[in-house]
Motif scaffolding. Structure first.
Motif, PDB file in Angstrom:
ATOM      1  N   UNK A   7     -24.654  10.765  -7.913  1.00  0.00           N
ATOM      2  CA  UNK A   7     -25.145  10.044  -6.739  1.00  0.00           C
ATOM      3  C   UNK A   7     -26.365  10.760  -6.150  1.00  0.00           C
ATOM      4  N   UNK A   8     -26.291  12.083  -6.044  1.00  0.00           N
ATOM      5  CA  UNK A   8     -27.428  12.916  -5.609  1.00  0.00           C
ATOM      6  C   UNK A   8     -28.020  12.450  -4.282  1.00  0.00           C
ATOM      7  N   UNK A   9     -27.174  12.071  -3.362  1.00  0.00           N
ATOM      8  CA  UNK A   9     -27.655  11.685  -2.028  1.00  0.00           C
ATOM      9  C   UNK A   9     -27.719  12.952  -1.180  1.00  0.00           C
ATOM     10  N   UNK A  10     -28.801  13.695  -1.332  1.00  0.00           N
ATOM     11  CA  UNK A  10     -28.911  15.003  -0.692  1.00  0.00           C
ATOM     12  C   UNK A  10     -30.376  15.298  -0.389  1.00  0.00           C
ATOM     13  N   UNK A  11     -30.628  15.893   0.772  1.00  0.00           N
ATOM     14  CA  UNK A  11     -31.985  16.295   1.157  1.00  0.00           C
ATOM     15  C   UNK A  11     -31.918  17.660   1.836  1.00  0.00           C
ATOM     16  N   UNK A  62     -24.396  13.603   1.194  1.00  0.00           N
ATOM     17  CA  UNK A  62     -23.374  12.571   1.270  1.00  0.00           C
ATOM     18  C   UNK A  62     -22.167  13.005   0.447  1.00  0.00           C
ATOM     19  N   UNK A  63     -21.020  13.139   1.097  1.00  0.00           N
ATOM     20  CA  UNK A  63     -19.761  13.431   0.409  1.00  0.00           C
ATOM     21  C   UNK A  63     -18.841  12.216   0.585  1.00  0.00           C
ATOM     22  N   UNK A  64     -18.886  11.312  -0.382  1.00  0.00           N
ATOM     23  CA  UNK A  64     -18.128  10.064  -0.275  1.00  0.00           C
ATOM     24  C   UNK A  64     -16.919  10.106  -1.194  1.00  0.00           C
ATOM     25  N   UNK A  65     -15.745   9.804  -0.637  1.00  0.00           N
ATOM     26  CA  UNK A  65     -14.517   9.723  -1.421  1.00  0.00           C
ATOM     27  C   UNK A  65     -14.187   8.255  -1.643  1.00  0.00           C
ATOM     28  N   UNK A  66     -14.317   7.769  -2.872  1.00  0.00           N
ATOM     29  CA  UNK A  66     -14.126   6.330  -3.123  1.00  0.00           C
ATOM     30  C   UNK A  66     -12.660   5.930  -3.040  1.00  0.00           C
ATOM     31  N   UNK A  67     -12.444   4.684  -2.691  1.00  0.00           N
ATOM     32  CA  UNK A  67     -11.098   4.102  -2.683  1.00  0.00           C
ATOM     33  C   UNK A  67     -10.867   3.246  -3.911  1.00  0.00           C
TER      34      UNK A  67
END
Length: 627
Positions: A71-75, A126-131
């Motif tokens: 995902x690499x949603x990081x800045x 972004x640390x997203x835990x999917x459902x």
């Protein structure tokens, strides 16, 4: 008719943008994919020498837990870099919105990982835990920075098992700053390029996911960008040539940073007073630095690139790679030994690129000219032998920073037989089938480098590591373990005593005895039906084992493995079993693996070579009782 109307009303309404649903993914992009980049657009606008804006839009579909890391949603941000905007939206497989993620929902933390790190750089991630899987994330960000020394690199794909449906990179720039770029490892990829007088764009579509292949060299498609005139933390830089770049570093980042207290100057002069050879003087200085300082990573503003003054390192007793290299250089200056601050890539073997002048490298060492050769000093280690590089900095192009400018050099190589492990041991087999073994093992080259870490580990941790390494021997006990790090000769010596109950295994009337106890190569490379990539042996090495085996008088050998002698372009392997006396046997083994880059067609031959080694390393003597 009413049933049809009700069905249509109940059916989901798909969004216009199929990039948020799995329906828009071609079948070939799903194959072998943990994730698919549906659309990625990176726009870099260099407005001036001190202003750059980076906008990112990335839509990625994730199929499983292994794809989450892509995902690499990081800045990153600090005093000179500001995150103007960052957000994301999560969709389910059919494009239904599941969650909006605003800036406040991103994790905010320092990049300083532990007590040995000091940094003012922070990160939003972004640390997203999917459902559920699959899901799609649309991520957007805008970052503004006054640093133009580091322009983002375009990597259309940066991981295995990831497909790319579309990726676009756009960059615009003022022409007077001397914009440049370098295309790397395009191969047969169908990349579309569009260039004007002050802009450049790359795009690619429908890249299928690649599986990881053992021994495959890492060569991702990418494009590097740079400027002849740039800004680094408020300091204007110049990179038209390596000579000019080196002059800039020397004048702006290194000059006037080598001042030392008079007391320290007198002390180091006293330590080397009886030496006239510059190399011996340097070795004394190096040991002084090892005993006085420790490594701490420091990334504060310009301090991320400019060394801490030598007098501060002397007072505090710590520093990062830049500071410790500069401190060692200052001490050598005092005793009249010339040396050069040197920029290099540490870790993965990577060259400073000769034909692309820019801010490169992630590490600093010190170079010492001596008798028409260069000695490289790793100044961050408290244990490393003087003049030994190890695989962290060996065999790669580095940049010397001289008063007259920069100069590229290649560091020293440790090739094949340089990286040796030599074992001399004795095994005593007892009447009850148990065994005792004592062995002396010496390591040189890269194998020396691998072993030195054990002298700093707790003994229990080292023993646990060894038991795992020799897991093919059941119930092995390490009775004694001693290390001697011979820094003068760059050799690591080890004495080990082990015992194994029921070492001799009964098979009916016969008994089996394992010959190679300490150095089995039991893993074989994976077989590929249709391998795609060439393969590389990154590090060559040499092992030699001479093991004397003493049997009980009650046992005799009724069968032994045939002697083996394998010779290939990848290396050689031989074993020999000698009968010294009635109950004494000697097992000899030699293995040479050659560093090199080999073709796809040669892989199966290499795999079979390693398979034969694994088979022979598990060879056994067959014993029978004399009683």
């Amino acid at each position: 008719m009413m049933l049809l109307i009700n069905f249509l009303l109940a059916a989901p309404v798909f969004p216009q943008d199929l990039t948020t649903t799995v329906l828009g993914i071609p079948a070939e992009l799903k194959e072998n994919a943990n994730s698919v980049i549906r659309n990625q657009e990176v726009s870099v606008e260099i407005k001036s020498i001190s202003q750059m804006v980076i906008k990112t839009l990335k839509t990625i579909t994730v199929f499983n837990e292994y794809g989450i890391r892509n995902i690499d949603a990081v800045e990153y941000f600090d005093q000179t870099t500001t995150i103007k905007n960052i957000e994301a939206i999560v969709y389910d497989s059919l494009g239904k919105e599941l969650k909006k993620i605003k800036r406040k929902d991103f994790s905010d933390y320092s990049v300083a990982g532990d007590a040995s790190d000091v940094s003012d750089t922070r990160v939003l991630k972004l640390n997203y835990t999917p459902t559920e899987y699959p899901f799609t994330i649309v991520y957007q960000s805008e970052v503004q920075t006054s640093n133009t020394a580091f322009i983002p690199t375009w990597y259309p794909i940066d991981d295995y098992f990831e497909s790319v449906q579309r990726s676009v990179f756009k960059i615009s720039y003022p022409s007077h700053l001397g914009f440049k770029y370098k295309e790397m490892d395009f191969g047969d990829k169908k990349i579309v390029k569009h260039e004007t007088t002050n802009s450049l764009q790359y795009s690619i579509e429908n890249l299928v996911a690649e599986k990881h292949e053992e021994y495959a060299p890492s060569k991702p498609v990418h494009v590097l960008f740079g400027l002849d005139k740039f800004m680094l933390e408020g300091v204007e830089g110049s990179a038209k040539s390596w000579k000019e770049f080196g002059l800039w570093m020397n004048e702006k980042l290194l000059k006037e940073s080598t001042e030392l207290p008079l007391e320290t100057q007198n002390r180091i002069k006293t330590l080397v007073a009886n030496e006239t050879d510059p190399l011996k003087k340097a070795a004394i200085v190096y040991r002084f630095v090892q005993n006085k300082t420790r490594y701490v990573s420091i990334q504060l503003g310009i301090g991320g690139w400019k060394p801490m003054p030598a007098k501060n390192v002397d007072r505090l007793g710590y520093g990062d790679c830049k500071a410790l290299s500069n401190y060692t250089k200052a001490l050598l200056d005092v005793v009249g030994v010339p040396s050069y601050y040197t920029v290099i890539y540490g870790g993965e073997r990577r060259d400073i690129l000769e034909d692309f002048v820019s801010m490169q490298g992630n590490h600093a060492v010190l170079s010492l000219p001596y008798k028409n050769k260069m000695i490289f000093l790793e100044c961050t280690s408290q244990t490393q032998a003087f003049g030994f590089e190890g695989d962290f900095t060996d065999d790669r192009v580095a940049l010397l920073i001289k008063p007259e400018g920069g100069e590229l050099v290649r560091t020293n190589k440790y090739i094949d037989k340089d990286n040796a492990q030599v074992t001399n041991g004795k095994i005593v087999i007892h009447e009850d089938g148990s065994m005792k073994m004592e062995a002396q093992i010496s390591y040189t080259g890269i194998q020396y480098d691998t072993m030195t870490r054990f002298e700093l580990l707790p003994l229990k941790e080292t023993k646990d590591h060894y038991k795992e390494r020799w897991s093919y021997v059941n119930n092995l006990t390490i009775d004694d373990l001693r290390f001697v790090n011979d820094k003068e000769n760059v050799k690591f010596n080890e004495t080990i005593k082990i015992s194994v109950p029921e070492f001799v295994k009964k098979t009916g009337a016969d008994k089996m005895l394992l010959l190679n106890v300490l150095n089995q190569n039991y893993k074989t490379p994976q077989r590929y039906r249709n391998r795609k990539k060439q393969f590389e042996i990154d590090k060559g090495y040499y092992d030699e084992d001479i093991i004397d085996i003493e049997l009980p008088q009650s046992e005799k050998v009724i069968a032994k493995p045939e002697n083996v002698n394998l010779e290939t372009k990848f290396g050689t392997y031989s074993t020999e079993i000698l009968f010294l006396e009635a109950n004494k046997i000697q097992y000899k083994r030699k293995l040479l693996i050659k560093k090199g880059l080999y073709s796809v067609e040669e892989y199966e031959e290499f795999r079979k070579f390693r398979e034969q080694i694994a088979k022979n390393d598990n060879s056994k003597l067959v014993l029978q009782s004399n009683k």
